[in-house]
Scaffold this active site. Structure first.
Site, PDB file in Angstrom:
ATOM      1  N   LYS A   1       0.472   3.665   4.747  1.00 43.12           N
ATOM      2  CA  LYS A   1       0.323   3.002   3.619  1.00 43.12           C
ATOM      3  C   LYS A   1       0.903   3.757   3.085  1.00 43.12           C
ATOM      4  O   LYS A   1       2.026   4.276   2.864  1.00 43.12           O
ATOM      5  CB  LYS A   1      -1.163   2.706   3.649  1.00 43.12           C
TER       6      LYS A   1
ATOM      7  N   ASP B   1     -12.830   7.100   7.056  1.00 38.46           N
ATOM      8  CA  ASP B   1     -11.383   6.114   6.901  1.00 38.46           C
ATOM      9  C   ASP B   1     -10.974   6.594   5.304  1.00 38.46           C
ATOM     10  O   ASP B   1     -11.566   5.898   4.029  1.00 38.46           O
ATOM     11  CB  ASP B   1     -11.576   4.961   8.004  1.00 38.46           C
TER      12      ASP B   1
ATOM     13  N   HIS C   1     -13.687  -1.916   6.564  1.00 40.32           N
ATOM     14  CA  HIS C   1     -12.129  -2.775   7.032  1.00 40.32           C
ATOM     15  C   HIS C   1     -12.643  -3.451   8.760  1.00 40.32           C
ATOM     16  O   HIS C   1     -13.404  -2.913   9.198  1.00 40.32           O
ATOM     17  CB  HIS C   1     -11.186  -1.289   7.032  1.00 40.32           C
TER      18      HIS C   1
ATOM     19  N   ASN D   1       1.239  -1.120   0.165  1.00 41.49           N
ATOM     20  CA  ASN D   1      -0.258   0.136   0.347  1.00 41.49           C
ATOM     21  C   ASN D   1       1.463   1.328   0.047  1.00 41.49           C
ATOM     22  O   ASN D   1       0.539   2.187   0.486  1.00 41.49           O
ATOM     23  CB  ASN D   1      -1.056   0.272   0.994  1.00 41.49           C
TER      24      ASN D   1
ATOM     25  N   HIS E   1      -7.075   4.642   2.239  1.00 40.24           N
ATOM     26  CA  HIS E   1      -6.404   4.509   1.306  1.00 40.24           C
ATOM     27  C   HIS E   1      -6.512   5.425   0.263  1.00 40.24           C
ATOM     28  O   HIS E   1      -6.454   5.336  -0.983  1.00 40.24           O
ATOM     29  CB  HIS E   1      -6.793   3.331   0.579  1.00 40.24           C
TER      30      HIS E   1
ATOM     31  N   GLU F   1     -16.312   4.086   4.081  1.00 41.23           N
ATOM     32  CA  GLU F   1     -14.436   4.349   3.946  1.00 41.23           C
ATOM     33  C   GLU F   1     -14.412   5.083   2.902  1.00 41.23           C
ATOM     34  O   GLU F   1     -15.179   5.174   1.796  1.00 41.23           O
ATOM     35  CB  GLU F   1     -13.833   2.918   3.717  1.00 41.23           C
TER      36      GLU F   1
ATOM     37  N   SER G   1     -11.518  -0.838   0.911  1.00 43.81           N
ATOM     38  CA  SER G   1      -9.455  -1.900   0.886  1.00 43.81           C
ATOM     39  C   SER G   1      -9.139  -2.577  -0.174  1.00 43.81           C
ATOM     40  O   SER G   1      -8.314  -3.103  -0.835  1.00 43.81           O
ATOM     41  CB  SER G   1      -8.983  -2.209   2.673  1.00 43.81           C
TER      42      SER G   1
HETATM   43  C1  LIG Z   1      -5.274  -0.194   6.479  1.00 40.09           C
HETATM   44  C2  LIG Z   1      -6.413  -0.368   7.183  1.00 40.09           C
HETATM   45  C3  LIG Z   1      -6.303   0.193   8.299  1.00 40.09           C
HETATM   46  C4  LIG Z   1      -5.504   0.081   9.666  1.00 40.09           C
HETATM   47  O1  LIG Z   1      -4.616   1.005   9.446  1.00 40.09           O
HETATM   48  P1  LIG Z   1      -2.882   0.299   9.749  1.00 40.09           P
HETATM   49  O2  LIG Z   1      -2.208   1.325  10.444  1.00 40.09           O
HETATM   50  O3  LIG Z   1      -2.887  -0.633   9.098  1.00 40.09           O
HETATM   51  O4  LIG Z   1      -2.798  -0.180  11.687  1.00 40.09           O
HETATM   52  C5  LIG Z   1      -7.707   0.416   9.085  1.00 40.09           C
HETATM   53  N1  LIG Z   1      -8.716   1.231   7.816  1.00 40.09           N
HETATM   54  C6  LIG Z   1      -8.638   0.674   6.452  1.00 40.09           C
HETATM   55  C7  LIG Z   1      -9.547   1.375   5.072  1.00 40.09           C
HETATM   56  C8  LIG Z   1      -7.028  -0.497   6.247  1.00 40.09           C
HETATM   57  O5  LIG Z   1      -7.003  -0.169   4.567  1.00 40.09           O
END
Ligand SMILES: *Cc1c(COP(=O)(O)O)cnc(C)c1O
Length: 366
Positions: free
Chosen positions: A234, A200, A130, A44, A203, A171, A175
């Site tokens: 990411k 969230d 997620h 990512n 991505h 989101e 993801s």
């Molecule tokens: C990867 C991810 C997370 C978690 O983040 P990390 O820093 O890897 O713990 C949260 N939400 C989504 C949508 C993700 O893809």
């Protein structure tokens, strides 16, 4: 009671067993596994920042200035100025009053959501959210209602019948599918029903928006969001998680978010790298990297750097992934429970670190 070995063989019989592959060198866009250099289409690290000299230099400087660890919770003695500068930077980018950082995105969700709502409240969650958002929602004790992916009609019905403080969680870029939520419509609904919106952007940060801040920035909707979550791990190439919100909400989280209170602060070098990444995002170089990523996305005729190739059966996805591995490409097979049953897939992730030739080579192999 079943034994661990029975559980493992059960997973194996369903094509759901997971195991770790030892990586000896991650240098985007390459990755070395078992002495073989592969083209990596699985990370990512959308802009290739995890190996960027500016981030490495900032992290190295922080190691010298602050040492390797924060040694305590921020509330005990570990609230280094570096975290405060990072949080000011995040808040500014999100057009929010304040922000709070955590050890990672997972800890951000688990810490914040149960602090925002409780048993008299309602969480309304997109079906494809997620795992960390689902876990956090369950942990909160709030009534949990789930709407089919991006289904605004159902979302409105749930809003209509919700009780207590209502938190919509979704989101910006999903993801495992790479599609977007209909953010403008969700904002309209949340305002109509007086609900709170938690987005969230894991991505979308680094990828979307004029300064790489995400979908809300791209649509100029940041001021309408109550909670903007992100990961620093990411596209930002570091590690950590963040939540931007009003000053009052952040002050409350400092008092209530258990993954913040009862956990040692993240390594200072990790915060320094994230801060360097955020500075880079808004520079001409950041702009150029995002453009290169967009060009790569376009040559895949995709809408985001996440390109799912849905194959259905677990064994089919595993075989396709293995086949690509033999041809020199690392493309992971994603299975239940990360995605719904019967939708096992290859998940290709594109990066600004990929060249057009490398992308063409993958397309040919596919
Ligand atoms: C990867 C991810 C997370 C978690 O983040 P990390 O820093 O890897 O713990 C949260 N939400 C989504 C949508 C993700 O893809």
């Amino acid at each position: 009671m079943t034994s661990p070995s029975e559980e493992l063989s059960h997973l194996s019989s369903k094509g759901l067993l997971r195991s770790l592959r030892e990586v000896s060198s991650p240098h985007p866009p390459f990755i070395t596994i078992a002495d073989r250099e592969l083209l990596n289409f699985s990370s990512n690290d959308y802009l290739g920042l995890s190996q960027h000299p500016a981030l490495i230099e900032a992290a190295t400087r922080a190691l010298h200035d602050y040492g390797t660890g924060a040694t305590a919770s921020r509330l005990v003695c570990g609230s280094l100025d570096l975290y405060h500068r990072l949080e000011e930077k995040i808040a500014h980018g999100k057009k929010a009053e304040a922000a709070l950082t955590f050890a990672n995105g997972y800890a951000t969700a688990i810490g914040t959501i149960p602090a925002l709502v409780g048993k008299d409240d309602t969480i309304i969650l997109d079906k494809l959210a997620h795992a960390c958002l689902i876990d956090a929602a369950k942990l909160s004790g709030a009534t949990l209602r789930v709407f089919p992916h991006n289904d605004l009609n159902k979302l409105e019905k749930l809003l209509n019948s919700s009780k207590g403080r209502t938190l919509i969680i979704t989101e910006s870029v999903f993801s495992m599918d790479g599609d977007r939520c209909p953010l403008a419509d969700i904002v309209t609904l949340k305002e109509k029903y007086g609900a709170l919106l938690f987005l969230d952007e894991a991505h979308a940060v680094g990828v979307l928006g004029p300064n790489g801040q995400g979908l809300a920035e791209e649509l100029s909707l940041q001021p309408h969001l109550d909670f903007q979550m992100g990961t620093l791990g990411k596209a930002l190439g570091s590690a950590g998680g963040s939540l931007a919100a009003s000053r009052e909400w952040i002050d409350l989280l400092i008092n209530k978010a258990r993954s913040f209170i009862y956990s040692t602060a993240p390594a200072p070098s990790q915060a320094a790298a994230a801060l360097a990444a955020l500075n880079l995002l808004e520079s001409p170089e950041g702009q150029k990297l995002r453009q290169k990523l967009q060009d790569n996305i376009a040559s895949f005729k995709a809408s985001s750097p996440i390109v799912p190739v849905i194959l259905g059966e677990n064994e089919t996805a595993l075989a396709a992934s293995q086949n690509l591995l033999e041809k020199g490409f690392l493309v992971p097979a994603i299975r239940y429970p990360t995605v719904p049953r019967g939708t096992a897939r290859l998940r290709i992730t594109l990066s600004a670190a990929h060249s057009q030739e490398q992308i063409k080579a993958l397309q040919k192999a596919l």
